[in-house]
Structures are given as structure tokens and as C-alpha cells.
Scaffold this motif. Sequence first.
Motif, PDB file in Angstrom:
ATOM      1  N   THR A  74       0.830  -1.205   0.000  1.00 59.29           N
ATOM      2  CA  THR A  74       0.000   0.000   0.000  1.00 59.29           C
ATOM      3  C   THR A  74       0.860   1.249   0.000  1.00 59.29           C
ATOM      4  O   THR A  74       0.452   2.293  -0.509  1.00 59.29           O
ATOM      5  CB  THR A  74      -0.941   0.009   1.219  1.00 59.29           C
ATOM      6  N   LEU A  75       2.042   1.161   0.583  1.00 58.62           N
ATOM      7  CA  LEU A  75       3.025   2.247   0.541  1.00 58.62           C
ATOM      8  C   LEU A  75       4.393   1.632   0.326  1.00 58.62           C
ATOM      9  O   LEU A  75       4.749   0.659   0.994  1.00 58.62           O
ATOM     10  CB  LEU A  75       3.025   3.048   1.845  1.00 58.62           C
ATOM     11  N   ASP A  76       5.145   2.177  -0.609  1.00 60.69           N
ATOM     12  CA  ASP A  76       6.484   1.640  -0.837  1.00 60.69           C
ATOM     13  C   ASP A  76       7.490   2.784  -0.930  1.00 60.69           C
ATOM     14  O   ASP A  76       7.134   3.964  -0.770  1.00 60.69           O
ATOM     15  CB  ASP A  76       6.522   0.763  -2.090  1.00 60.69           C
ATOM     16  N   ARG A 109       9.573   8.315   6.961  1.00 59.23           N
ATOM     17  CA  ARG A 109       8.731   7.731   5.933  1.00 59.23           C
ATOM     18  C   ARG A 109       8.516   6.255   6.292  1.00 59.23           C
ATOM     19  O   ARG A 109       9.291   5.683   7.061  1.00 59.23           O
ATOM     20  CB  ARG A 109       9.393   7.836   4.549  1.00 59.23           C
ATOM     21  N   TYR A 110       7.484   5.642   5.761  1.00 60.48           N
ATOM     22  CA  TYR A 110       7.268   4.230   6.070  1.00 60.48           C
ATOM     23  C   TYR A 110       6.664   3.498   4.877  1.00 60.48           C
ATOM     24  O   TYR A 110       6.162   4.109   3.950  1.00 60.48           O
ATOM     25  CB  TYR A 110       6.392   4.061   7.314  1.00 60.48           C
ATOM     26  N   THR A 111       6.768   2.185   4.936  1.00 62.26           N
ATOM     27  CA  THR A 111       6.146   1.319   3.942  1.00 62.26           C
ATOM     28  C   THR A 111       5.073   0.488   4.637  1.00 62.26           C
ATOM     29  O   THR A 111       5.115   0.293   5.857  1.00 62.26           O
ATOM     30  CB  THR A 111       7.185   0.390   3.292  1.00 62.26           C
ATOM     31  N   ASP A 112       4.112   0.008   3.875  1.00 62.34           N
ATOM     32  CA  ASP A 112       3.017  -0.765   4.453  1.00 62.34           C
ATOM     33  C   ASP A 112       2.507  -1.744   3.407  1.00 62.34           C
ATOM     34  O   ASP A 112       2.634  -1.505   2.202  1.00 62.34           O
ATOM     35  CB  ASP A 112       1.890   0.170   4.900  1.00 62.34           C
ATOM     36  N   ASP A 113       1.915  -2.844   3.881  1.00 58.97           N
ATOM     37  CA  ASP A 113       1.469  -3.863   2.935  1.00 58.97           C
ATOM     38  C   ASP A 113       0.316  -4.661   3.512  1.00 58.97           C
ATOM     39  O   ASP A 113      -0.038  -4.537   4.674  1.00 58.97           O
ATOM     40  CB  ASP A 113       2.620  -4.789   2.539  1.00 58.97           C
TER      41      ASP A 113
END
Length: 330
Positions: A74-76, A109-113
Motif C-alpha cells: 500500500t506504501l512503498d 517515511r514508512y512502507t506498508d502492505d
Amino acid sequence: MTDDWRQVADRVRNWGRWGADDQLGTLNYITQEKISSAARLARRGVRFNLSIPVDAYGPQSAHGYRRNPVHMMTLDGGDADMSRALETQKTGGGAQEAEIIELWKGPMRYTDDFIVMPLQSGTQWDGLAHVYYDDRLYNDHPAASVTSAGAMRNGIEHVGASGGVMGRGVLLDVARHCGVRRLEPDVAIGPNLLDEVADSQGVAIEEGDILLIRTGWWTHFLDHRDGATWQKAAPGVSWKVAEWLHERRVAAIAADNIAVERRTPEIDNHVLLFHMLTIRDMGMTLGEIWDLEALAQDCAGDGVYEFFLSATPLLVTGAVGSPVTPVAIK
């Protein structure tokens, strides 16, 4: 012969054994004393992950209602400038845009999945609401208690809420005992062979044990990467092993194949008969698609086929099965 299994069903049925409201079945055999004793088997501190990878390259390609897991971001890392773009556009978007702008004002910043998957597409437990016949589930609950909203009775969450599945694990390495890397297709492992393997390994099956059966069949998938062929004609235990398990008061059983039992029916028109006897009648949780290769190699090396095993399912309310990451500790 066709009717013999119903006589076995009558003999192994545990309905009411732990009360009319029981939803754990044979896991009741794992007492506090059993867990305490099993913990002392972790002598070397060596851990073995018995799970296959959760990804798009697993064995679920043989039929339509199960597929390999789908993993999506969802966020990379390419979204690092999202807050700047949103603020520049001044779209007047909703709360989600405002949240991202607020969170990313500074340098963080972050990533999400997330993941989409059948709960029983990989290494997993079959729960007690997974299989029924004659319109009844384990402990005489109606099959209609499993609705589109989930299992109202015998859901897998009761296993997780009870503290999970852990205790003395015992590996019966049938393939190694037979002198092969993996069993031939359609081999049915009977009670006598299991006794032979246990005797040759010098290990006793005790009340409350979590029994692991190695057929070596997982290596077939690793060699060919063909889920359809791997599932078809897989070797496994015979339906007659159900009574053997009942007599020994085994708590649960898992294997390195698709269904624990032999995939081709031993009796015409009676698919997954072992599932019927164990899950529906005995109230036994079944583990499927476990990777036992590294553990088996270690057990063969030191001659120790018992260990502490932890294999707790996810606490998914109303689910009839669950992914699991089993860990054996020696």
C-alpha cells in the motif's frame, strides 16, 4: 468394507468427552503438566521453522477455490514524496490525505502492505469446523452453525484463545525408515508401519503428543514446482490410523503433504475419510503442508525424535482453519 468406517467412527467419537460445550477436542490432552514436561526437551536450543514460505509460488494451483497468497504494497519506497505532492495539489481530499501530510511533515517515511490468501493455502491447521458429514460437526453441533459470517461453533479462534498448540512433538520419519527420499504416489501408511517406525527410532507415542508424519512428499513440490501434480496421488496415512491415534490419545497430527492422509480415496466415493473420522468424530486438529526436511535431517543425525513444538494458529474469529508457523525446538 464400505460400512466398516462407520463402526470405527462410533468407537473413536469423542462427543461429550470434555463436556457439551467443548470446542477444542483432542487438544484437551495437552495439559499444563504435558507442556511443562515438553519444555524440558529444548536441550540444545536449536530451532526448526516448519512452515513453507507465504508467497505466490506455493502449491495451490490445482483447483479454483484455493489460490497461493497475494502480497501487495500500500506504501512503498517510491511513495516518499507523496505528502509533498498531496500538499501541492491542494485537492481537499479526505482524512487519509490529511493523515499522510501530517505524518510525513518530518523526515520519517514508512512502507506498508497487506496480504490476500485462503487461510489454508500453506502451512496450516484444519479447525474443527472444517469437515462434517451427516450434517453434524464435532461434538454434535449442526453443520448450519457455519454460516457466511463464519463458524459459530468450533471456530479456530478457540484454539488460539486457549493458549494455542504447544507441547511434545514427535516426528515419525516414514520415508527415511523405508529407505527412500520420499514415498511413492498413493502409498497408504497404516498403523503397523507407524509402530515399526516408532520402534526403529526408539520413541514412544504418549498421551497429548503432537505427531508429525514425514512422507518426504514436500520434496516432490520443491523438485517440480507443480502444485497440481504434487497434490494428486500424494501418499499419506490410511483412514485406519484414526483408531490408532484415538487409542494413544494423540492431541494433533500434521504431515508434509496436502491432506495428512493419502489423497486418493481408499474406499470408492469416500474422499478424505481420515478427515471425517479425526476432525468430525474425534475432534482432532490436522496440520497440512508442513516442511519437515531440516528437522528430519537433524533427528536422523542425533537420534532424537522428540522436541518442544509450538504451533499456535491465528486468532481469526469464526475461521475454520488458520495459517501457522510451527517451530520445533531441540
